[in-house]
Each structure stands twice: as C-alpha cells, then as structure tokens.
Motif scaffolding. Structure first.
Motif, PDB file in Angstrom:
ATOM      1  N   LEU A  39      -8.857  -7.757   9.060  1.00 34.49           N
ATOM      2  CA  LEU A  39      -8.134  -7.228   7.856  1.00 34.49           C
ATOM      3  C   LEU A  39      -7.735  -5.786   8.203  1.00 34.49           C
ATOM      4  O   LEU A  39      -6.226  -5.876   8.078  1.00 34.49           O
ATOM      5  CB  LEU A  39      -9.036  -6.997   6.525  1.00 34.49           C
ATOM      6  CG  LEU A  39      -9.930  -8.364   5.826  1.00 34.49           C
ATOM      7  CD1 LEU A  39     -10.842  -7.808   5.018  1.00 34.49           C
ATOM      8  CD2 LEU A  39      -8.688  -9.124   5.256  1.00 34.49           C
ATOM      9  N   LEU A  40      -7.975  -5.027   8.991  1.00 33.90           N
ATOM     10  CA  LEU A  40      -7.528  -3.875   9.221  1.00 33.90           C
ATOM     11  C   LEU A  40      -6.325  -4.047  10.201  1.00 33.90           C
ATOM     12  O   LEU A  40      -5.168  -3.583  10.253  1.00 33.90           O
ATOM     13  CB  LEU A  40      -8.479  -2.773  10.065  1.00 33.90           C
ATOM     14  CG  LEU A  40      -9.667  -2.236   8.859  1.00 33.90           C
ATOM     15  CD1 LEU A  40     -10.849  -1.183   9.919  1.00 33.90           C
ATOM     16  CD2 LEU A  40      -9.116  -1.435   7.993  1.00 33.90           C
ATOM     17  N   ALA A  41      -6.479  -4.929  11.122  1.00 33.59           N
ATOM     18  CA  ALA A  41      -5.401  -5.202  12.348  1.00 33.59           C
ATOM     19  C   ALA A  41      -4.128  -5.775  11.367  1.00 33.59           C
ATOM     20  O   ALA A  41      -3.088  -5.869  12.028  1.00 33.59           O
ATOM     21  CB  ALA A  41      -5.889  -6.360  13.399  1.00 33.59           C
ATOM     22  N   CYS A  42      -4.448  -6.554  10.513  1.00 38.97           N
ATOM     23  CA  CYS A  42      -3.380  -7.234   9.431  1.00 38.97           C
ATOM     24  C   CYS A  42      -2.775  -6.102   8.676  1.00 38.97           C
ATOM     25  O   CYS A  42      -1.828  -6.466   7.772  1.00 38.97           O
ATOM     26  CB  CYS A  42      -3.896  -8.564   9.071  1.00 38.97           C
ATOM     27  SG  CYS A  42      -4.241  -9.758  10.427  1.00 38.97           S
ATOM     28  N   GLY A  43      -3.261  -4.886   8.571  1.00 38.28           N
ATOM     29  CA  GLY A  43      -2.706  -3.949   7.824  1.00 38.28           C
ATOM     30  C   GLY A  43      -3.223  -3.805   6.433  1.00 38.28           C
ATOM     31  O   GLY A  43      -2.826  -2.933   5.645  1.00 38.28           O
TER      32      GLY A  43
END
Ligand code: NAD
Length: 435
Positions: A340-344
C-alpha cells in the motif's frame, strides 16, 4: 528437580514457568540482560495470556529465577533445556548458531551428569550435533545425554498448550534417559510418546508441514471456489466435519505466517533436498502460501481502481501474524502495508496488541486506538488478522464514518450478505464478491 532453561522467548519462558508451577526449581537464562532485568522487575518480554500472573506467583514462591549467568544455572541443574531461536538462513536451512552457542555454554559448565534437552525446533540430526559440540567443548570428562523434546505450543495460548498438550514427544537414546523426562512431565497426565532422537526431531517438522499443507490446501480450494461461484467457508465446513479430515487449520485466508510454519516448512524442504528428495507436495504448500497475499493485494488494487493509490486512505485491521499475540514475524500485514505504501496510499492501522512491534517496522504510518479511528475517512477497510473484536463491528457506524463503503476481508470474518445489506462493497477469500 533442578532445571535450567536456556532462552527466555515464547518457548523457554513458558516452559520454565510451567515447570516451576509444577514444583520444580527453575532458572531461566537469557543472554539479553535487558530481558532478564525486565523479568526480574516483573516485566514480560512477550504478550501471552496468563503468563505474568504465573511468573509472579512462582517468583514469589522462590521456585523461579531469571539470570544471565548460564554457567551457574547449568552447574546446579539436573536437566537443561535448550530453547533458543533457530532462525532460517537465506537458503531455507536452519541457523543452528544459537543452539551451538548454548551447547558450548553447557559444555563449559558441565560438572555432573545432566540430561540436555533440545526443545528448540531443530532439523533431524541436531541431537548428534549437540552431543558432538558438548563432547568437544566440555572441560571435565563428565557423562551426559541429549534428548529431543520438541515443543508444540501456539502463541496466544502458550500456557494452556503447555499445561494440556495433545501429546508430549520424548526422543531419547534409551529408556532410562526417557524416564527422566517422563518423570518431569508426569504431573500433566497427558499422552506421551517415546521415540529415538531422530524420529522426535522429524515429528515436529512433519507436524508443522502437515498443518501448513492443510492451510494451503484450503486456500487452493478457495481460489477455485472464487471462479466457480462456490463459498469456501461452506466447503471447508463440509470437509472438516469428516472426522478423518477435521476442521482445524482448514480455513481459507491470507495464508500462514508467524515464526514457525514459514521457516519450518522451508527447513524440512531443505532437509529433504539434502537427502536427494525434492518433496513436491511441500514445495506446492510453500508456493501456494506465498501467492495468497499477492492475490489479495491484487484484489485491493482492483477494488480501488488500479496500482496508483495516491490520495487514497486504507485502514488496516490487525497487524500480528494471528490473533492473541503481538508477534509480527512473517505477518501478512507486512506484505499488505508495504504494498500500500509503495503504491502511494496513506495507511492507518490498528491492532489490539501488536502496534508497538509494528511501529518499529512502519514508524511513519498512522495508528488508531480502535477499529473506528482507522476506518474514519478511509477509502477501504482491510481485515488482515481475525481478532475477535473485529468480528462484531457496527456496520452502520462504519458506513457513516468511511469515505467509501469498501471492505476487503482477508480472513472471511463477515457474512457477505450482512455486509452488503449495510451498503458495502465486500471482497473476501474464496467467496463470491457482493457489491
Ligand atoms: P525467541 O526468539 O522468542 O526466543 C529465543 C531466546 O533465546 C531469545 O530471548 C534469545 O536472546 C535467547 N538466546 C539465544 N541464544 C542464547 C544463548 N546462547 N544463551 C541464552 N539465551 C539465548 O524464540 P521462540 O519463539 O521462543 O522459539 C524458540 C524455539 O522454539 C525455536 O526453535 C522455535 O522454532 C521453537 N518453537 C517456537 C514456537 C513459537 O510459537 N514461538 C512454538 C514451538 C516451537
């Protein structure tokens, strides 16, 4: 009996306190002085229901001590348990360096006959290895025996599991040595099985690999159910009622995590391969388990409209690898939040117990004080760990505080129809999606 337990983690601490509760004199040793200092002040290094009370009672009665002095503890012990970590190496094999260090410590302190018990989960042949380490490093020509006594406790119910185990496995070089341990466990009045050392070591790995296989099997069936329009929760219920199959470990979800199943399955596969057997069944279990969170993460992306999640807020319910523990090792929340964090996305997370442990991995996400704080303003609510308190959330309240009525349930804890009636789009595992 005078007992020394080396390693005060989930297994060592619980084993030590239960043996002291049965009337033995126990010294629990750890090389981490902070852990021992904390325990001496009554601060538990892990969360485990009933542990703190049992420790306090036995310390007060003078039967339980905590120390960093391995030599002193071993010197006065008749039975020494090795309960240190056995983490995985990159290639799946087991890192036995902690076991080796502990065995060297025992060897240096060996002053009279002792039974040395491997309680850590160790590959077949480790009993011989420990014997060899002690033979090489002992300072006096004192006799000793090495026994395998694998542990089957589950985090979250470790005290109960230790007091009421399904079985006690004792792998000993001969019956006289086995009797020493039988005596120790006799007050529990539980079924005991005596084997040779190698068989006891294998029992532990074969059991964990079998349970992991049941979980992966349920997940594989869930993946077909999704395509075929069947409901996996009904399918596994129908399967589990067959007494030859049993319902335990037959639930579809995000797959197994934690400190044991992932490493033990890889370790058994590695052992098999060193003996020239490829173990395709176990390989498939591991692959299915690795694929399961990836499939779920794809569902999250699809429901939220793609791989770019910038500007969206996702609430994550449950962080520990399973309910009733604060253990984050190989927790599925790590995969989900990392993606989730990697996808913003902006991530808000809540767990009844594991927030502090998660904070060290994800210091910059927002943590809520309960499920509703995490849901407030969220574009999706994702259930990762099936804590009981998540099972009875008030959907009307959730609907009124969420930005979008979307629930992705990685543990099938809700009835799809109920969620839908409250106006939610609902995705789960192995069941038809209701929008
Ligand atoms: P853990 O990491 O929680 O604890 C291990 C402890 O051993 C640590 O506190 C560490 O500091 C200490 N230690 C390491 N080397 C030492 C040494 N030389 N001297 C003194 N202390 C030392 O580990 P755990 O979860 O309790 O697991 C221990 C073993 O039991 C592993 O082999 C594991 O696979 C097995 N096991 C774990 C569980 C479980 O649910 N956690 C269940 C069954 C079996």
């Amino acid at each position: 009996m005078n007992i020394c337990v080396i390693g005060t983690g989930y297994v060592g601490l619980v084993t030590g306190v239960v043996f002291s509760d049965l009337g033995n004199d126990v010294v629990c040793v750890d090389k981490l002085s902070a852990k021992i200092d904390g325990l001496n002040k009554g601060v538990m290094p892990i969360y485990e229901p009933g542990l703190e009370e049992m420790v306090a009672r036995n310390v007060a009665d003078g039967r339980l001590q905590f120390s960093t002095d391995l030599e002193a503890a071993v010197t006065k012990a008749e039975v020494v348990f090795i309960a240190v970590g056995t983490p995985p190496r990159e290639d799946g094999s087991t890192d036995l360096s902690y076991v080796e260090d502990a065995a060297k410590g025992v060897a240096r302190a060996l002053n009279s006959y002792k039974v040395i018990v491997n309680k850590s989960t160790v590959p077949v042949g480790t009993g011989d290895f420990v014997r060899q380490v002690i033979m090489t490093n002992r300072r006096r020509a004192v006799d000793f025996d090495v026994v395998s006594n694998p542990e089957f406790l589950r985090e979250g119910s470790a005290i109960t599991d230790t007091l009421v185990p399904d079985r006690i496995v004792i792998g000993a070089p001969n019956r006289v040595v086995a009797m020493r341990l039988l005596e120790l466990y006799a007050p529990l009045e539980r079924p005991m099985i005596i084997t040779d050392v190698a068989s006891a070591e294998m029992i532990k790995y074969a059991s964990n690999a079998f349970l992991a296989t049941k979980i992966s099997f349920a997940n594989a069936v869930a993946n077909i159910c999704e395509e075929a329009g069947a409901d996996v929760t009904q399918v596994v219920k129908g399967m589990g009622l067959d007494s030859r199959i049993g319902a335990a470990f037959l639930s579809a979800g995000l797959g197994y995590g934690g400190s044991c199943f992932p490493k033990d399955t890889r370790s058994l596969l590695h052992t098999a391969q060193t003996f020239g057997y490829d173990f395709p069944l176990l390989k498939a279990t591991i692959e299915t388990n690795e694929e399961q969170p990836r499939r779920f993460i794809r569902k999250i992306h699809d429901a939220l409209g793609g791989d770019d999640l910038k500007g969206l807020t996702v609430g994550v319910l449950g962080l520990a690898f399973k309910p009733n523990t604060d253990d984050m090792r190989e927790a599925k929340s790590l995969d989900v939040i990392t993606d989730l964090l990697a996808c913003g996305a902006t991530v808000k997370a809540y767990d009844p117990i594991a927030i502090e442990n998660t904070r060290s991995v994800f210091p910059h996400i927002t943590y809520g004080a309960n499920a509703y704080e995490v849901a407030a303003g969220a574009d999706a609510l994702v259930v990762v760990t099936e804590w009981n308190e998540f099972k009875t959330l008030n959907f009307e309240r959730l609907a009124s505080i969420m930005n979008r009525r979307l629930i992705l349930d990685g543990r099938n804890i809700y009835d799809p129809e109920t969620v839908r009636r409250n106006g939610f789009e609902y995705h789960s595992i192995g069941r038809v999606t209701l929008a």
